[in-house]
Design an enzyme around this catalytic site. Structure first.
Site, PDB file in Angstrom:
ATOM      1  N   GLU A 292       1.685   4.458   7.397  1.00  0.00           N
ATOM      2  CA  GLU A 292       0.579   4.114   6.581  1.00  0.00           C
ATOM      3  C   GLU A 292      -0.131   5.224   5.817  1.00  0.00           C
ATOM      4  OE1 GLU A 292       0.311   1.016   6.282  1.00  0.00           O
ATOM      5  OE2 GLU A 292       0.646  -0.190   8.059  1.00  0.00           O
TER       6      GLU A 292
ATOM      7  N   ASN B 177       0.784  -1.292  -0.005  1.00  0.00           N
ATOM      8  CA  ASN B 177      -0.270  -0.116   0.026  1.00  0.00           C
ATOM      9  C   ASN B 177       0.841   1.342   0.063  1.00  0.00           C
ATOM     10  OD1 ASN B 177       1.070   0.241   2.597  1.00  0.00           O
ATOM     11  ND2 ASN B 177      -0.836  -0.042   3.612  1.00  0.00           N
TER      12      ASN B 177
END
Ligand code: F6R
Length: 250
Positions: free
Chosen positions: A143, A136
């Protein structure tokens, strides 16, 4: 940014190890920022091989690792401290006291993170930071959506990352839900960055990170703003960059 494409995982690992080795030879007491995960295993194996042949010494090197799971002891087989010992530190001449990994058992994560930021500063900053990349686009445990201004901090892992890391644990339920991680700011302060990627599963993230806009949704895209980045990957991970016309060295 320099991009090196290798034919195989082994050739990719050798190229990455070459760059780390050059850093160590150029500045024997350098500060290496190190990563864990599947990607750098071959790189560490190559460095160990060169050390064993007598071509390389880590006697004066200092190291700081990117991240550690919260709640795992350094002796837990899935802790990143354990990974570093078994994949690298136990096989080379780096001094144990010169290796630094965040403490996953820290009573107060905020205190541990602040001390780690101070440690990095006291060491004089990171000369070369080795990175992998998540599917991702995460780097360390930063993140999608995380602030680019963060230093070392407590992270809640995303479902995507828990899923990806479950392969190292007996079951998905055993994957810790939290980690301590250097922030994007620590990484961007490194003087040089080496990011290593392999496999088709990384191709889209690599393309988004280096051909797309700089966005918090793809944390690695921030590397476009760093003046000294080297990307080393295999064909499977880099093919979308090559198809987009990026200059890729062999
Ligand atoms: C590891 C780390 C992670 C990994 C990334 C890729 O210290 O910070 O960001 O680099 O999750 O992991 P692998 O190499 O297993 O695909």
């Amino acid at each position: 940014m320099r991009i090196y494409q290798a034919e195989t995982y082994q050739a990719m690992s050798r190229r990455a190890a070459n760059i780390i080795s050059a850093q160590v030879i150029y500045k024997p007491d350098c500060v290496l920022g190190l990563a864990t995960g599947g990607t750098p295993v071959g790189t560490y194996q190559q460095l160990v091989e060169w050390f064993q042949k007598g071509d390389l010494s880590f006697a004066e090197v200092r190291s700081v690792n990117l991240d550690e799971y919260l709640g795992l002891s350094p002796h837990h087989e899935q802790s990143y401290r354990y990974f570093m010992q078994t994949n690298l530190f136990d096989h080379i001449d780096i001094k144990p006291e010169n290796t630094h990994v965040l403490n996953g058992l820290a009573k107060d994560p905020a205190v541990e993170c602040a001390a780690y930021n101070k440690l990095i500063r006291d060491l004089g900053g990171i000369d070369l930071q080795l990175l992998g990349m998540g599917r991702n686009g995460h780097i360390a445990f930063n993140e999608p959506g995380d602030d680019f201004g963060l230093e070392t901090h407590l992270v809640s892992l995303t479902e995507n990352t828990i899923e990806a890391n479950a392969r190292f644990f007996a079951s998905r339920d055993e994957v810790p839900r939290h980690a301590l991680s250097m922030g994007i700011k620590n990484i961007m302060n490194a003087r040089r960055i080496l990011i290593v990627v392999n496999g088709e599963e990384k191709a889209e993230a690599v393309y988004q990170a280096f051909c797309g806009p700089v966005t918090k949704q793809v944390p690695a895209s921030v590397l476009q703003l760093h003046p000294n980045v080297t990307l080393v990957g295999d064909k499977a991970a880099l093919h979308k960059l090559a198809e987009a016309g990026e200059t890729v060295c062999g």
